[in-house]
Design a protein around this motif. Structure first.
Motif, PDB file in Angstrom:
ATOM      1  N   ASP A 163      39.092  44.734  33.230  1.00  0.00           N
ATOM      2  CA  ASP A 163      40.475  44.345  33.498  1.00  0.00           C
ATOM      3  C   ASP A 163      41.266  44.644  32.240  1.00  0.00           C
ATOM      4  O   ASP A 163      40.957  44.109  31.174  1.00  0.00           O
ATOM      5  CB  ASP A 163      40.569  42.843  33.798  1.00  0.00           C
ATOM      6  CG  ASP A 163      40.078  42.491  35.175  1.00  0.00           C
ATOM      7  OD1 ASP A 163      40.874  41.931  35.935  1.00  0.00           O
ATOM      8  OD2 ASP A 163      38.909  42.769  35.498  1.00  0.00           O
ATOM      9  N   GLU A 185      51.592  41.033  32.532  1.00  0.00           N
ATOM     10  CA  GLU A 185      52.113  39.688  32.733  1.00  0.00           C
ATOM     11  C   GLU A 185      53.032  39.332  31.581  1.00  0.00           C
ATOM     12  O   GLU A 185      52.967  39.938  30.514  1.00  0.00           O
ATOM     13  CB  GLU A 185      50.960  38.683  32.849  1.00  0.00           C
ATOM     14  CG  GLU A 185      50.082  38.976  34.050  1.00  0.00           C
ATOM     15  CD  GLU A 185      49.223  37.817  34.465  1.00  0.00           C
ATOM     16  OE1 GLU A 185      49.433  36.696  33.969  1.00  0.00           O
ATOM     17  OE2 GLU A 185      48.339  38.038  35.298  1.00  0.00           O
ATOM     18  N   ARG A 205      44.392  32.389  30.068  1.00  0.00           N
ATOM     19  CA  ARG A 205      44.523  32.043  31.498  1.00  0.00           C
ATOM     20  C   ARG A 205      43.962  33.162  32.361  1.00  0.00           C
ATOM     21  O   ARG A 205      43.207  32.930  33.298  1.00  0.00           O
ATOM     22  CB  ARG A 205      45.982  31.772  31.861  1.00  0.00           C
ATOM     23  CG  ARG A 205      46.177  31.425  33.351  1.00  0.00           C
ATOM     24  CD  ARG A 205      47.636  31.236  33.730  1.00  0.00           C
ATOM     25  NE  ARG A 205      48.557  32.237  33.225  1.00  0.00           N
ATOM     26  CZ  ARG A 205      48.690  33.474  33.729  1.00  0.00           C
ATOM     27  NH1 ARG A 205      47.944  33.876  34.732  1.00  0.00           N
ATOM     28  NH2 ARG A 205      49.570  34.307  33.207  1.00  0.00           N
ATOM     29  N   TYR A 206      44.301  34.403  32.019  1.00  0.00           N
ATOM     30  CA  TYR A 206      43.829  35.547  32.800  1.00  0.00           C
ATOM     31  C   TYR A 206      42.300  35.628  32.753  1.00  0.00           C
ATOM     32  O   TYR A 206      41.653  35.882  33.778  1.00  0.00           O
ATOM     33  CB  TYR A 206      44.457  36.835  32.284  1.00  0.00           C
ATOM     34  CG  TYR A 206      44.199  38.027  33.181  1.00  0.00           C
ATOM     35  CD1 TYR A 206      45.149  38.426  34.114  1.00  0.00           C
ATOM     36  CD2 TYR A 206      43.008  38.748  33.105  1.00  0.00           C
ATOM     37  CE1 TYR A 206      44.916  39.511  34.948  1.00  0.00           C
ATOM     38  CE2 TYR A 206      42.770  39.825  33.934  1.00  0.00           C
ATOM     39  CZ  TYR A 206      43.722  40.206  34.849  1.00  0.00           C
ATOM     40  OH  TYR A 206      43.475  41.274  35.671  1.00  0.00           O
ATOM     41  N   ASP A 220      40.194  33.270  32.378  1.00  0.00           N
ATOM     42  CA  ASP A 220      39.659  32.195  33.220  1.00  0.00           C
ATOM     43  C   ASP A 220      39.811  32.530  34.702  1.00  0.00           C
ATOM     44  O   ASP A 220      38.852  32.429  35.470  1.00  0.00           O
ATOM     45  CB  ASP A 220      40.369  30.882  32.881  1.00  0.00           C
ATOM     46  CG  ASP A 220      39.782  29.700  33.623  1.00  0.00           C
ATOM     47  OD1 ASP A 220      38.547  29.520  33.579  1.00  0.00           O
ATOM     48  OD2 ASP A 220      40.560  28.956  34.261  1.00  0.00           O
ATOM     49  N   GLU A 221      41.002  32.944  35.110  1.00  0.00           N
ATOM     50  CA  GLU A 221      41.264  33.241  36.516  1.00  0.00           C
ATOM     51  C   GLU A 221      40.487  34.459  37.015  1.00  0.00           C
ATOM     52  O   GLU A 221      40.069  34.502  38.168  1.00  0.00           O
ATOM     53  CB  GLU A 221      42.764  33.447  36.749  1.00  0.00           C
ATOM     54  CG  GLU A 221      43.566  32.177  36.606  1.00  0.00           C
ATOM     55  CD  GLU A 221      45.076  32.396  36.703  1.00  0.00           C
ATOM     56  OE1 GLU A 221      45.518  33.552  36.874  1.00  0.00           O
ATOM     57  OE2 GLU A 221      45.805  31.394  36.595  1.00  0.00           O
ATOM     58  N   ALA A 222      40.271  35.437  36.139  1.00  0.00           N
ATOM     59  CA  ALA A 222      39.554  36.653  36.523  1.00  0.00           C
ATOM     60  C   ALA A 222      38.044  36.469  36.412  1.00  0.00           C
ATOM     61  O   ALA A 222      37.281  37.359  36.780  1.00  0.00           O
ATOM     62  CB  ALA A 222      40.004  37.822  35.653  1.00  0.00           C
ATOM     63  N   ASP A 223      37.617  35.327  35.885  1.00  0.00           N
ATOM     64  CA  ASP A 223      36.196  35.037  35.688  1.00  0.00           C
ATOM     65  C   ASP A 223      35.549  36.085  34.783  1.00  0.00           C
ATOM     66  O   ASP A 223      34.451  36.583  35.055  1.00  0.00           O
ATOM     67  CB  ASP A 223      35.478  34.940  37.042  1.00  0.00           C
ATOM     68  CG  ASP A 223      34.173  34.168  36.941  1.00  0.00           C
ATOM     69  OD1 ASP A 223      34.044  33.331  36.027  1.00  0.00           O
ATOM     70  OD2 ASP A 223      33.277  34.423  37.773  1.00  0.00           O
TER      71      ASP A 223
END
Length: 167
Positions: free
Chosen positions: A34, A108, A118-119, A121-124
């Motif tokens: 990512d 973002e 945050r990304y 965490d959210e994207a694992d």
């Protein structure tokens, strides 16, 4: 071990140096990547970039000699244009070290270290690989260090790559 690698980039020499590591790690572990660019929305626009779209060396500081601080009055870059440029640039950098990488890009807005955390965490994400400017002294105190904040606050391992001193 690493299935998903987050590569935050600001187009600087440090983040470009990190791209080779991202490509090698992704290839070795068969990981997806990512690529994240954060448009810094803090007052003054410090860190607002798009340097991969701009040959101006001052673009990394968010300053333009002709226009002052970018983003001061909401006149920052178009996120769609930034994402298109980011995609092309990131693919070229990462694929220079490996042929097959599952690549996702995102742009973002916000405070860079917070958005990166945050990304991740959210994207694992299993690993964050990012460049560092190598600032020291007063410059580091005044500008802060996004990489340092990510290293201190991340729940996943963070690899930092410093730009070549000669770059």
């Amino acid at each position: 071990m690493y299935d998903r690698i987050l590569y935050p980039t600001d187009g600087s020499a440090g983040s470009e140096a990190a791209a080779a590591h991202v490509g090698a790690l992704a290839s070795q572990f068969g990981a997806s990547v990512d690529v994240l660019h954060v448009i810094d929305t803090r007052e003054g626009g410090l860190g607002l970039s798009g340097a991969f779209l701009d040959d101006d060396p001052q673009a990394m500081s968010g300053r333009s000699p002709d226009e002052g601080y970018i983003g001061r009055h909401g006149d920052g870059p178009d996120p769609e244009a930034v994402e298109a440029g980011l995609t092309d640039h990131a693919e070229a950098l990462i694929q220079a070290s490996t042929d097959e990488v599952d690549l996702t890009t995102a742009v973002e807005s916000g405070t860079p270290h917070s958005v990166i955390l945050r990304y991740a965490d959210e994207a694992d994400a299993d690993l964050v690989v990012m460049g560092t400017h190598g600032r020291t002294g007063v410059e580091r105190y005044l500008l802060g260090s996004v990489a340092e904040k990510v290293v201190r606050l991340s729940d996943v391992p963070v690899m930092t790559v410093r730009a070549d001193e000669d770059a």
